[in-house]
Design a protein around this motif. Structure first.
Motif, mmCIF file in Angstrom:
data_model
loop_
_atom_site.group_PDB
_atom_site.id
_atom_site.type_symbol
_atom_site.label_atom_id
_atom_site.label_comp_id
_atom_site.label_asym_id
_atom_site.label_seq_id
_atom_site.Cartn_x
_atom_site.Cartn_y
_atom_site.Cartn_z
ATOM 1 N N GLU A 131 19.885 24.929 -13.624
ATOM 2 C CA GLU A 131 19.363 24.091 -13.134
ATOM 3 C C GLU A 131 18.246 23.903 -13.860
ATOM 4 N N LEU A 132 17.862 23.749 -15.305
ATOM 5 C CA LEU A 132 17.260 23.323 -16.056
ATOM 6 C C LEU A 132 17.412 21.415 -16.012
ATOM 7 N N ARG A 133 19.149 21.389 -16.114
ATOM 8 C CA ARG A 133 19.702 19.703 -15.937
ATOM 9 C C ARG A 133 19.397 18.522 -14.860
ATOM 10 N N GLN A 134 19.272 20.091 -13.661
ATOM 11 C CA GLN A 134 19.232 19.148 -12.321
ATOM 12 C C GLN A 134 17.560 19.203 -12.531
ATOM 13 N N LEU A 135 16.621 19.478 -13.320
ATOM 14 C CA LEU A 135 15.462 19.224 -12.954
ATOM 15 C C LEU A 135 15.303 17.813 -13.756
ATOM 16 N N GLN A 136 16.379 17.980 -15.398
ATOM 17 C CA GLN A 136 15.545 17.127 -15.885
ATOM 18 C C GLN A 136 16.284 15.200 -14.651
ATOM 19 N N ASN A 137 16.865 15.630 -14.556
ATOM 20 C CA ASN A 137 17.829 14.839 -12.919
ATOM 21 C C ASN A 137 16.672 14.314 -12.797
ATOM 22 N N GLN A 138 16.270 15.578 -12.024
ATOM 23 C CA GLN A 138 15.003 15.348 -10.524
ATOM 24 C C GLN A 138 13.992 14.279 -11.394
ATOM 25 N N GLU A 139 14.109 14.639 -12.823
ATOM 26 C CA GLU A 139 12.767 13.996 -13.219
ATOM 27 C C GLU A 139 13.356 12.604 -14.093
ATOM 28 N N GLN A 140 14.107 12.144 -14.487
ATOM 29 C CA GLN A 140 14.657 10.587 -14.500
ATOM 30 C C GLN A 140 15.020 10.175 -13.418
ATOM 31 N N ALA A 141 15.442 10.745 -12.073
ATOM 32 C CA ALA A 141 15.365 10.018 -11.592
ATOM 33 C C ALA A 141 13.790 9.467 -10.761
ATOM 34 N N ASN A 142 13.163 10.683 -10.289
ATOM 35 C CA ASN A 142 11.430 9.745 -10.004
ATOM 36 C C ASN A 142 11.208 8.975 -11.194
ATOM 37 N N GLU A 143 11.446 9.166 -12.545
ATOM 38 C CA GLU A 143 10.771 7.622 -12.995
ATOM 39 C C GLU A 143 11.564 6.290 -13.008
ATOM 40 N N LYS A 156 0.578 -1.328 0.453
ATOM 41 C CA LYS A 156 0.262 0.167 -0.116
ATOM 42 C C LYS A 156 0.958 1.468 0.243
ATOM 43 N N GLU A 157 2.056 1.000 0.662
ATOM 44 C CA GLU A 157 2.683 2.212 1.188
ATOM 45 C C GLU A 157 3.187 2.651 -0.252
ATOM 46 N N LEU A 158 4.001 1.464 -1.145
ATOM 47 C CA LEU A 158 4.591 1.999 -2.543
ATOM 48 C C LEU A 158 3.564 2.366 -3.496
ATOM 49 N N ASP A 159 2.438 1.739 -3.598
ATOM 50 C CA ASP A 159 1.122 2.030 -4.067
ATOM 51 C C ASP A 159 1.453 3.886 -4.504
ATOM 52 N N GLY A 160 1.268 3.845 -2.473
ATOM 53 C CA GLY A 160 1.151 5.648 -2.466
ATOM 54 C C GLY A 160 2.233 6.126 -3.250
ATOM 55 N N LYS A 161 3.463 5.885 -3.270
ATOM 56 C CA LYS A 161 4.549 6.400 -3.690
ATOM 57 C C LYS A 161 4.947 6.551 -5.271
ATOM 58 N N VAL A 162 3.735 5.440 -5.989
ATOM 59 C CA VAL A 162 4.073 5.275 -7.581
ATOM 60 C C VAL A 162 3.333 6.300 -7.596
ATOM 61 N N ARG A 163 1.535 6.542 -6.865
ATOM 62 C CA ARG A 163 0.386 8.167 -7.598
ATOM 63 C C ARG A 163 1.424 8.952 -6.920
ATOM 64 N N THR A 164 2.265 9.205 -6.063
ATOM 65 C CA THR A 164 2.707 10.856 -6.091
ATOM 66 C C THR A 164 3.551 11.010 -7.458
ATOM 67 N N GLY A 165 4.906 9.644 -7.446
ATOM 68 C CA GLY A 165 5.151 10.065 -8.224
ATOM 69 C C GLY A 165 5.548 10.238 -10.005
ATOM 70 N N LYS A 166 4.238 9.924 -10.461
ATOM 71 C CA LYS A 166 3.459 9.468 -11.660
ATOM 72 C C LYS A 166 2.761 11.440 -11.669
ATOM 73 N N GLU A 167 2.331 11.668 -10.282
ATOM 74 C CA GLU A 167 2.073 13.238 -10.020
ATOM 75 C C GLU A 167 3.285 13.788 -10.139
ATOM 76 N N ASN A 168 3.998 13.761 -9.822
ATOM 77 C CA ASN A 168 5.517 14.791 -9.557
ATOM 78 C C ASN A 168 5.863 14.593 -11.677
ATOM 79 N N GLN A 169 5.099 13.443 -12.279
ATOM 80 C CA GLN A 169 6.560 13.914 -13.329
ATOM 81 C C GLN A 169 5.527 15.222 -14.073
ATOM 82 N N GLY A 170 4.813 15.091 -13.628
ATOM 83 C CA GLY A 170 3.660 16.242 -15.106
ATOM 84 C C GLY A 170 4.400 17.525 -13.892
ATOM 85 N N LYS A 171 4.479 17.402 -13.292
ATOM 86 C CA LYS A 171 5.318 18.878 -12.144
ATOM 87 C C LYS A 171 6.851 19.299 -13.002
#
Length: 354
Positions: free
Chosen positions: A284-296, A238-253
């Motif tokens: 700053e852009l590269r940092q955002l892109q790295n964060q996006e990849q880490a989130n994926e 259940k906790e991991l499912d919550g993290k997946v949902r949060t990660g998908k929400e962050n992808q859009g952000k």
């Protein structure tokens, strides 16, 4: 020949008699004819049938009369039997009362015997306990086993019961079993084979019950542990499912932030003169892109971990179900075994009393 001549002749009377007879027969014939016609009109029966029926009815009445006469003859000896029957009834009632009184006396006597027997058994138990307690610490002579021929050195008694005498000597602690104890010591300490068997049975039963109780306790502990682990796995999934949902929400952000940052970089580069902030903004852009990849990557990792947790939980559910079935089956076996032993003991008690 005239009528007067006929009367005066020798054949006259015979002829006249014959004529009179013919007249009589003719009259009866006429009556029979008239009566027969009337019978036919009345019931359709001829006189012969009526006579036959009356004859049969008369025979039946005669038979019935004979039966009644026979019954009367058979009942004749029964006269005066009422008083005898009353006497027998009274005697039967008296005997029944006496039987009930005897039953009550027998029950009273049986109760008294049971009480005396119990008192005697209680006395023997108390006497044995006293003698066994007194024996502790006393010296015992060297004994040669009756059954085994083994020699038990002189020593000190530690304890006594129906199963044997436990001693201690210079070589250590020993047990002299009942079969090896001499008759005089068996008599002195009131040791019996029946008592030894009862102790052995009770000891075995206690050990078995302890083992069965321990077995059920262990099975129950395994169930409790498995259920706790299952709850942890369900919570983890259940906790991991919550993290997946949060990660998908962050992808859009992240996607929105990266596009905005790219626009800012282009706008900054298009400016002329002055110090450009484009390099800093690109970092700053590269940092955002790295964060996006880490989130994926985190989304993918959490999805796999959640799937693994659910698979393990489902497997554990099957194991728990099997353990519960095994626990219920084993507990039922133990309960039925105990009930059978108690029933056998209850059936044996009256037989032993007899």
């Amino acid at each position: 020949m005239g009528f007067s001549d006929l009367l005066s002749s020798g054949r006259g009377p015979g002829v006249i008699g014959t004529l009179i007879a013919l007249l009589v027969l003719g009259g009866f014939g006429a009556l029979f004819f008239v009566f027969d016609k009337d019978m036919e009109k009345a019931g359709g029966k001829k006189i012969e049938a009526v006579v036959r029926d009356l004859g049969l009815e008369l025979d039946g009445k005669k038979t019935q009369k004979a039966s009644f006469e026979k019954l009367i003859a058979e009942a004749e000896p029964l006269k005066g039997q009422d008083s005898k029957i009353r006497e027998l009834t009274s005697a039967t009632q008296t005997n029944a009362t006496q039987i009930e009184e005897l039953k009550a006396k027998i029950a009273e006597g049986s109760a008294a015997i049971d009480a005396e027997t119990k008192d005697w058994e209680d006395y023997k138990v108390a006497y044995r306990s006293h003698v066994w307690k007194q024996a502790e610490g006393q010296e015992i002579r060297e004994i040669k086993g009756i059954a085994s021929g083994k020699v038990y050195p002189k020593g000190t008694i530690r304890s006594v019961d129906h199963t044997g005498i436990r001693t201690i000597d210079s070589t250590g602690i020993k047990t002299i079993p009942l079969d090896d104890i001499p008759d005089d010591l068996q008599d002195q300490y009131q040791l019996t084979k029946q008592g030894a068997d009862e102790i052995n049975v009770a000891t075995t039963k206690a050990a078995t019950e302890h083992f069965e109780s321990t077995e059920l306790s262990q099975m129950n502990e395994q169930l409790v542990f498995a259920k706790q682990k299952l709850a942890q796995l369900d919570a983890k999934a259940k906790e991991l499912d919550g993290k997946v949902r949060t990660g998908k929400e962050n992808q859009g952000k992240f996607h929105t932030a990266i596009n905005r940052k790219k626009g800012e970089v282009r706008s900054e580069k298009s400016k002329s003169g002055g110090i450009s902030r484009a390099p800093q903004m690109e970092a700053e852009l590269r940092q955002l892109q790295n964060q996006e990849q880490a989130n994926e990557a985190a989304i993918s990792t959490n999805q796999r971990a959640a799937q693994d947790a659910r698979a393990e939980a489902n497997k554990l559910r099957d194991t728990i179900r099997e353990q519960e079935e095994a626990f219920i089956k084993r507990r039922k076996e133990i309960i039925e075994k105990k009930a059978a032993e108690e029933a056998a003991a209850g059936a044996a008690a009256p037989a032993a009393a007899q």
